[in-house]
Design a protein around this motif. Structure first.
Motif: not given
Length: 304
Positions: A14-42
């Motif tokens: 939660i930041e002054s100009n955006y909100i990020t929501a996401l989830s991760l999965e892990k494969k072969a040692g890498r963290h992979i963003v599998n769901r996400m959304a970024i919403v601008p904050v007025p």
């Protein structure tokens, strides 16, 4: 402790100009963003501040939080880890000399040193601490975060309304720093830009050795980054092979000529780290990865 197992694989920033929501999965040692959304904050919905009211429009922020998790297809998740602005939660390294004789004495010393570090009475703060390994037997260093109870209550009121359990609430700086704590190759530098300047950290042997918070006008940021890097060079005299890289994150990183600054300081250009360099993979295109680093760092704690 800050970093424990059994945290959810989803997180919010939660930041002054955006909100990020996401989830991760892990494969072969890498963290992979599998769901996400970024919403601008007025503007002026949130005004991050350590000692004053943050949330100026609770109804608007509540709607934006719901929108972010719905857009990310995470609406059913009720357990969340939350990153808040660096201006809202402060971070410091505190050293305690001579081991306290009891737990009560330890907390008395920690409260006293925290009051000096953060400028607010300890009874008005929610303090969290984690001991950092240190070689001297008569000294112990602690990573400490502080948020005013009145400010924390503003955010918790919204989480309660949404029926969320926020098990971990950390400053953005620590969430971003997580990506550098597993590096054992050399020193890493973190520069986290925000509206009032930047927060920075030097990580050595997988632990933070220096943390600085710099409040300044935007036109002074490059000069202050130069001073921070000069401080690092003069204190530690690193050779080129000693510096693994620099992670610089924030909305305005493209406006910072980090290559020129580092060349002026070191005489060469250290590697500017990308998410892929720290094992974070973002498969979505046309995404500003700077807005994901903190929330992804929090979500990655599910695998600690």
């Amino acid at each position: 402790m800050f970093f424990r197992p059994s945290f959810p694989k989803n997180a919010l920033d939660i930041e002054s100009n955006y909100i990020t929501a996401l989830s991760l999965e892990k494969k072969a040692g890498r963290h992979i963003v599998n769901r996400m959304a970024i919403v601008p904050v007025p503007e002026n919905t949130i005004v991050p501040n350590f000692s004053e009211k943050n949330i100026q429009n609770p109804e608007m922020l509540l709607n934006l939080l719901e929108q972010a998790v719905e857009n990310a297809d995470l609406k059913r998740r009720k357990k969340w880890s939350i990153a808040l602005p660096n201006e809202t939660i402060r971070t410091a390294l505190i050293t305690i000399e001579n081991p306290p004789k009891s737990k009560n004495e330890f907390y008395e010393i920690l409260d006293w040193k925290s009051e000096r570090a953060f400028g607010v009475p300890a009874e008005e703060l929610r303090l969290a601490h984690e001991k950092i390994s240190i070689e001297q037997p008569d000294k112990a260093k602690y990573l400490v975060t502080a948020i005013k109870l009145s400010v924390l209550q503003e955010y918790e009121n919204l989480f309660e309304h949404l029926r969320w359990h926020a098990g971990l609430i950390l400053p953005r700086l620590l969430c971003e720093m997580k990506w550098l704590l597993t590096n054992t190759i050399g020193d890493s530098l973190l520069i986290s830009l925000h509206s009032d300047g930047f927060s920075s950290a030097i990580i050595q042997s997988s632990v933070p050795s220096i943390i600085r918070n710099v409040n300044c006008a935007w036109q002074e940021v490059e000069d202050e980054i130069y001073r921070f890097l000069m401080f690092y060079r003069e204190k530690f005299n690193p050779q080129q092979e000693d510096l693994f890289g620099i992670l610089i994150v924030g909305d305005s990183t493209k406006a910072i000529d980090i290559n020129k600054i580092t060349t002026d300081v070191f005489g060469y250009m250290p590697k500017v780290l990308s998410p892929e360099d720290v094992n974070l993979y973002v498969p979505m295109i046309n995404i500003n990865s700077d807005t994901l680093v903190a929330s992804a760092g929090l979500a990655s704690l599910a695998w600690k």
